[in-house]
Structures are given as structure tokens and as C-alpha cells.
Scaffold this active site. Sequence first.
Site, PDB file in Angstrom:
ATOM      1  N   ASP A  70      43.579  47.127  44.990  1.00  0.00           N
ATOM      2  CA  ASP A  70      43.826  46.683  46.353  1.00  0.00           C
ATOM      3  C   ASP A  70      42.469  46.593  47.051  1.00  0.00           C
ATOM      4  O   ASP A  70      41.590  47.420  46.809  1.00  0.00           O
ATOM      5  CB  ASP A  70      44.746  47.660  47.088  1.00  0.00           C
ATOM      6  N   PHE A 150      37.395  32.611  48.866  1.00  0.00           N
ATOM      7  CA  PHE A 150      38.680  32.688  49.562  1.00  0.00           C
ATOM      8  C   PHE A 150      38.599  33.775  50.630  1.00  0.00           C
ATOM      9  O   PHE A 150      37.570  34.435  50.796  1.00  0.00           O
ATOM     10  CB  PHE A 150      39.821  32.993  48.565  1.00  0.00           C
TER      11      PHE A 150
END
Length: 194
Positions: A70, A150
Site C-alpha cells: 500500500d 500516474f
Amino acid sequence: MKHELIIATNNAHKLQEIQPLIPDHFEIKTLKQIGCTEDIPETADTLEGNALLKARYIFEKYGCDCFADDTGLEIEALNGRPGVYSARYATDGHDFEANIDKVLGELNGIENRKARFRTVIALILDGKASYFEGIVNGKIITERKGNQGFGYDPVFIPDGYSQTFAEMLLSEKNKISHRARAVAKLVDFLRTEK
Ligand code: IMP
């Protein structure tokens, strides 16, 4: 016999980046390969918590060793926000443009632009959990630059560089990125495990 290890992501880009680095005595399998198609919950309020939630979910439901990651962008002047909520900062979805607009708006007029990307990988091996952390420090600029990458890449310049992540070649970003650094620690650990 090879030790089976599941990488708990459906992100093809992450798979491509990580898979070749894993030592030979592990056989990496994807979620798809073990028949896991459900959305794994990410309801914890820390990166560590979410990475472990994902890894535990696979371990408990499929009985396989696995790892999950994460990542969040932590901005000093915003007390570490967006952090674990980086993907859903402005909206419920992964609206990268809206997320950047929100961050730039919140930092408007603020001099301290220090920020870092932090990745946490949670590994469950033989039932035991370990964490591996990767950090890249940098700053948030006032307007977007570049169109590679991104997420928050167009507004993040890593320390020691003059280009944003979105202006760098992917190969260049991958050498210094938070994810690359966390994966390097995981790989070092796996080299010593059988
Ligand atoms: P994830 O945990 O890898 O899915 O990342 C969560 C969110 O953090 C993403 O949706 C992006 O908004 C942001 N993020 C993660 N890694 C990067 C990166 O390398 N560059 C820019 N944004 C990132």
C-alpha cells in the site's frame, strides 16, 4: 521444490515491475492464478494496516503465503495527508486529476512543500508477518509538469532532482521510487529465506 508466494495485486504494471526481482526459489503467483477475483477490502487507516489486511485476507481465505503493498503521498504541511487516502482523496474513485487539484488547492500560499511517497509491503511467510518500507522524499510544486507515470507524479519532484516523476523515464523513476525501495528490502529478506 519452489516456495509458492502470491503477490496480492491485480495491477499488471506492479506485477511486471516486481516479478523479475523475486529470487528463483520462490514461485510467484498472481491473484488471478489462484482464482481470487474479489475486491480485497482496504479499510484500515494506515498503510501498514491496509497492506496487512490484504495479505491476511489471501492467507486466511486461500491458505497461501503472500505479500501486498500500500502506498501514500504524505505532505508535511497537511499533517501527512492524503496518506493512506491518496487514491480516494478528492472523490470515491481513482480520479488523479481531482486529487492533484485538491492537494494544490490545500497548499496554495503555503511555503513548506515537503512531501514523501511511502510504500509499505506486508509479507506473510509461514504464517508470520513482516513489513518492508520504502520512502522517497521530495516536494510538491505549484503546477503540473510532465505526462509520464500516474497519480501525483506531475506535481512531485524527488530530492536531488529537477524533474517531476512525470517528466522522468519510467526506468529512471523505478530506480529511486518508494516502491522500488520497499521491493529491494523484500527481495533481500526473501534471499535469506527458504
Ligand atoms: P497504491 O497503494 O499503490 O494503489 O497507491 C495508492 C495511491 O497513491 C494511488 O492511487 C496514487 O494516487 C498514489 N500513488 C502511489 N504510487 C504512486 C506513484 O508512484 N506516483 C504517484 N502517485 C502514486
